[in-house]
Scaffold this motif. Structure first.
Motif, PDB file in Angstrom:
ATOM      1  N   THR A   1      42.642  34.079  36.698  1.00  0.00           N
ATOM      2  CA  THR A   1      42.944  35.424  36.203  1.00  0.00           C
ATOM      3  C   THR A   1      42.313  36.484  37.092  1.00  0.00           C
ATOM      4  N   LEU A   2      41.084  36.232  37.519  1.00  0.00           N
ATOM      5  CA  LEU A   2      40.381  37.197  38.360  1.00  0.00           C
ATOM      6  C   LEU A   2      40.974  37.270  39.761  1.00  0.00           C
ATOM      7  N   VAL A   3      41.439  36.143  40.274  1.00  0.00           N
ATOM      8  CA  VAL A   3      42.091  36.165  41.583  1.00  0.00           C
ATOM      9  C   VAL A   3      43.372  36.992  41.523  1.00  0.00           C
ATOM     10  N   GLU A   4      44.112  36.854  40.432  1.00  0.00           N
ATOM     11  CA  GLU A   4      45.304  37.689  40.255  1.00  0.00           C
ATOM     12  C   GLU A   4      44.912  39.170  40.244  1.00  0.00           C
ATOM     13  N   LYS A   5      43.828  39.505  39.582  1.00  0.00           N
ATOM     14  CA  LYS A   5      43.345  40.886  39.567  1.00  0.00           C
ATOM     15  C   LYS A   5      42.943  41.345  40.967  1.00  0.00           C
ATOM     16  N   LEU A   6      42.240  40.495  41.689  1.00  0.00           N
ATOM     17  CA  LEU A   6      41.817  40.862  43.039  1.00  0.00           C
ATOM     18  C   LEU A   6      43.015  41.182  43.935  1.00  0.00           C
ATOM     19  N   ILE A   7      44.087  40.428  43.754  1.00  0.00           N
ATOM     20  CA  ILE A   7      45.267  40.622  44.597  1.00  0.00           C
ATOM     21  C   ILE A   7      46.075  41.837  44.144  1.00  0.00           C
ATOM     22  N   THR A   8      46.316  41.952  42.874  1.00  0.00           N
ATOM     23  CA  THR A   8      47.248  42.984  42.391  1.00  0.00           C
ATOM     24  C   THR A   8      46.585  44.326  42.120  1.00  0.00           C
ATOM     25  N   VAL A   9      45.327  44.312  41.691  1.00  0.00           N
ATOM     26  CA  VAL A   9      44.635  45.562  41.363  1.00  0.00           C
ATOM     27  C   VAL A   9      43.721  46.013  42.495  1.00  0.00           C
ATOM     28  N   GLU A  10      42.894  45.075  42.999  1.00  0.00           N
ATOM     29  CA  GLU A  10      41.948  45.425  44.058  1.00  0.00           C
ATOM     30  C   GLU A  10      42.568  45.377  45.451  1.00  0.00           C
ATOM     31  N   LYS A  11      43.783  44.875  45.542  1.00  0.00           N
ATOM     32  CA  LYS A  11      44.551  44.842  46.787  1.00  0.00           C
ATOM     33  C   LYS A  11      43.876  44.005  47.880  1.00  0.00           C
ATOM     34  N   ALA A  12      43.282  42.874  47.485  1.00  0.00           N
ATOM     35  CA  ALA A  12      42.705  41.965  48.471  1.00  0.00           C
ATOM     36  C   ALA A  12      43.808  41.386  49.342  1.00  0.00           C
TER      37      ALA A  12
ATOM     38  N   THR B   1      38.587  51.492  66.173  1.00  0.00           N
ATOM     39  CA  THR B   1      38.216  51.064  64.827  1.00  0.00           C
ATOM     40  C   THR B   1      39.441  51.098  63.928  1.00  0.00           C
ATOM     41  N   GLY B   2      39.731  49.962  63.312  1.00  0.00           N
ATOM     42  CA  GLY B   2      40.895  49.870  62.447  1.00  0.00           C
ATOM     43  C   GLY B   2      40.533  50.004  60.989  1.00  0.00           C
ATOM     44  N   ALA B   3      41.524  49.906  60.141  1.00  0.00           N
ATOM     45  CA  ALA B   3      41.321  49.993  58.700  1.00  0.00           C
ATOM     46  C   ALA B   3      40.562  48.759  58.205  1.00  0.00           C
ATOM     47  N   PRO B   4      39.785  48.893  57.146  1.00  0.00           N
ATOM     48  CA  PRO B   4      39.057  47.737  56.604  1.00  0.00           C
ATOM     49  C   PRO B   4      40.009  46.625  56.174  1.00  0.00           C
ATOM     50  N   ILE B   5      39.545  45.387  56.315  1.00  0.00           N
ATOM     51  CA  ILE B   5      40.244  44.216  55.797  1.00  0.00           C
ATOM     52  C   ILE B   5      39.540  43.806  54.507  1.00  0.00           C
ATOM     53  N   ILE B   6      40.303  43.673  53.442  1.00  0.00           N
ATOM     54  CA  ILE B   6      39.729  43.418  52.124  1.00  0.00           C
ATOM     55  C   ILE B   6      39.861  41.938  51.770  1.00  0.00           C
ATOM     56  N   PHE B   7      38.735  41.316  51.522  1.00  0.00           N
ATOM     57  CA  PHE B   7      38.686  39.947  51.010  1.00  0.00           C
ATOM     58  C   PHE B   7      38.283  40.001  49.539  1.00  0.00           C
ATOM     59  N   GLY B   8      38.808  39.082  48.759  1.00  0.00           N
ATOM     60  CA  GLY B   8      38.410  38.951  47.367  1.00  0.00           C
ATOM     61  C   GLY B   8      37.865  37.565  47.104  1.00  0.00           C
ATOM     62  N   ALA B   9      36.902  37.462  46.200  1.00  0.00           N
ATOM     63  CA  ALA B   9      36.331  36.157  45.861  1.00  0.00           C
ATOM     64  C   ALA B   9      35.910  36.140  44.400  1.00  0.00           C
ATOM     65  N   ALA B  10      36.412  35.175  43.647  1.00  0.00           N
ATOM     66  CA  ALA B  10      35.955  34.928  42.278  1.00  0.00           C
ATOM     67  C   ALA B  10      35.033  33.720  42.333  1.00  0.00           C
ATOM     68  N   VAL B  11      33.751  33.962  42.162  1.00  0.00           N
ATOM     69  CA  VAL B  11      32.768  32.882  42.261  1.00  0.00           C
ATOM     70  C   VAL B  11      31.944  32.811  40.979  1.00  0.00           C
ATOM     71  N   SER B  12      31.273  31.682  40.791  1.00  0.00           N
ATOM     72  CA  SER B  12      30.521  31.428  39.556  1.00  0.00           C
ATOM     73  C   SER B  12      29.125  32.032  39.674  1.00  0.00           C
ATOM     74  N   LEU B  13      28.975  33.261  39.214  1.00  0.00           N
ATOM     75  CA  LEU B  13      27.679  33.930  39.234  1.00  0.00           C
ATOM     76  C   LEU B  13      26.914  33.714  37.929  1.00  0.00           C
ATOM     77  N   THR B  14      27.617  33.295  36.884  1.00  0.00           N
ATOM     78  CA  THR B  14      26.995  32.912  35.618  1.00  0.00           C
ATOM     79  C   THR B  14      27.652  31.611  35.162  1.00  0.00           C
ATOM     80  N   GLY B  15      27.073  30.989  34.133  1.00  0.00           N
ATOM     81  CA  GLY B  15      27.645  29.755  33.614  1.00  0.00           C
ATOM     82  C   GLY B  15      27.014  28.520  34.221  1.00  0.00           C
ATOM     83  N   SER B  16      27.602  27.366  33.941  1.00  0.00           N
ATOM     84  CA  SER B  16      27.003  26.076  34.292  1.00  0.00           C
ATOM     85  C   SER B  16      26.932  25.827  35.788  1.00  0.00           C
ATOM     86  N   GLN B  17      27.767  26.509  36.576  1.00  0.00           N
ATOM     87  CA  GLN B  17      27.764  26.305  38.024  1.00  0.00           C
ATOM     88  C   GLN B  17      27.287  27.549  38.771  1.00  0.00           C
TER      89      GLN B  17
END
Length: 330
Positions: free
Chosen positions: A97-108, A32-48
């Motif tokens: 902006t959120l993708v940048e956060k996912l990469i730099t802060v959440e370490k995706a 068992t290896g270390a988790p692989i982290i994926f990040g996703a910024a998706v439209s959960l609110t708004g017009s789409q």
């Protein structure tokens, strides 16, 4: 990244696409290896948000499937997968902006794409700058892939293939429909779809008799439909998104626009189109990225029963079964 060299991303793609099969008779059982982290910024609110919600469902279904098998197999170690979500509120600039956060802060370590070409185009700039691979399945505008990006990988039909299959189908009818009203939202994806239809129609002996764009997410399209009705088209096509497809279909019904064929780039293969329109959703076409009639390979593609069991959307399966299959999935 269509047709580009893989270069140094061979290892990254192997991680993304690895199927967790047997380790082989001569190979020790995987650790068992270390988790692989994926990040996703998706439209959960708004017009789409409807389309964004479906996008998240697809990612979650894969997440459950891969983790039930112990994770992604890399160098005889199975790495469990985590997906960190952010809500881009159907705003392309916020998505970046959120993708940048996912990469730099959440370490995706990898990014899964947002819904829509506008957000995908914005996110592609970020992942290219940060050197993080993004696999996206909802940004079909070819303009995304015209910059020579090395970190953005598309796995869906390009925009110019979304509705040309409808013209292929229409050309087989007798009598053949020959006139088209083409409506399009004024975003890159929708305009690319509309242009492809206008370019392709003459080769099938058809002509565009009405061609007009409208603001994306327009709340009232009755004026547009009245103008299209005056052109008396055999085929009505809309290139836009779910809310616009529903609004156009309702307006056509109310105003008596009785074309032989209605076809929309996005909408008919979603459950909300069916629940919003009821019987009026029947016999409306779109191009689908998936259909149970096609036997997919490799075998790790999920089945109809898997989708129904996961989300209880058997009406979605029936709708998708009736959709046109696009000429190319990749």
């Amino acid at each position: 990244m269509r047709g580009a060299r893989l270069g140094s991303f061979l290892v990254g793609l192997a991680v993304l696409l690895a199927a967790c099969g047997n380790s082989g008779s001569g190979t020790p059982a995987p650790s068992t290896g270390a988790p692989i982290i994926f990040g996703a910024a998706v439209s959960l609110t708004g017009s789409q948000s409807k389309e964004g919600g479906l996008t998240k469902q697809g990612y979650d279904l894969w997440l459950d499937w891969i983790n039930q098998r112990g994770g992604i197999l890399v160098n005889n170690a199975k790495h469990p997968v985590q997906i960190i979500y952010e809500d881009d509120q159907s705003n392309a600039n916020l998505s970046a902006t959120l993708v940048e956060k996912l990469i730099t802060v959440e370490k995706a370590q990898f990014i899964l794409g947002p819904y829509g070409s506008s957000a995908t185009a914005s996110d592609a700039i970020v992942v290219e700058k940060d050197g993080i691979p993004m696999v996206e399945s909802n940004g079909a505008a070819q303009s995304i892939f015209s910059h020579g990006y090395k970190y953005t990988f598309g796995v869906l039909s390009p925009a110019n293939k979304y509705l040309t299959g409808v013209l292929d189908m229409a050309a087989t009818l007798n009598p053949k429909p020959t006139t088209i009203a083409m409506l399009a939202a004024n975003d890159n994806f929708s305009l690319e779809v509309a242009k492809a239809v206008a370019d392709y129609a003459p080769s099938k002996g058809m002509q565009i008799v009405f061609n007009k764009s409208y603001p994306a997410a327009a709340p009232d399209v009755s004026g547009l439909i009245s103008q299209a009705k005056a052109a008396n088209p055999d085929i009505v096509m809309n290139s836009g998104h779910l809310a616009e497809a529903i609004a156009i279909n309702k307006a056509a019904k109310q105003l008596g626009l009785n074309a032989k064929i209605f076809a929309y780039s996005v909408g008919p293969s979603t459950p909300d189109f069916i629940s919003s329109l009821g019987p009026d959703a029947n016999y409306v076409y779109d191009g689908s990225q998936w259909t149970p009639q096609v036997k997919y390979k490799p075998s790790f593609y999920l089945s109809v029963a898997d989708y129904v069991k996961a989300y209880m959307l058997d009406h979605l399966i029936r709708a998708r079964s009736a959709m046109l299959w696009p000429p190319s999935m990749l």
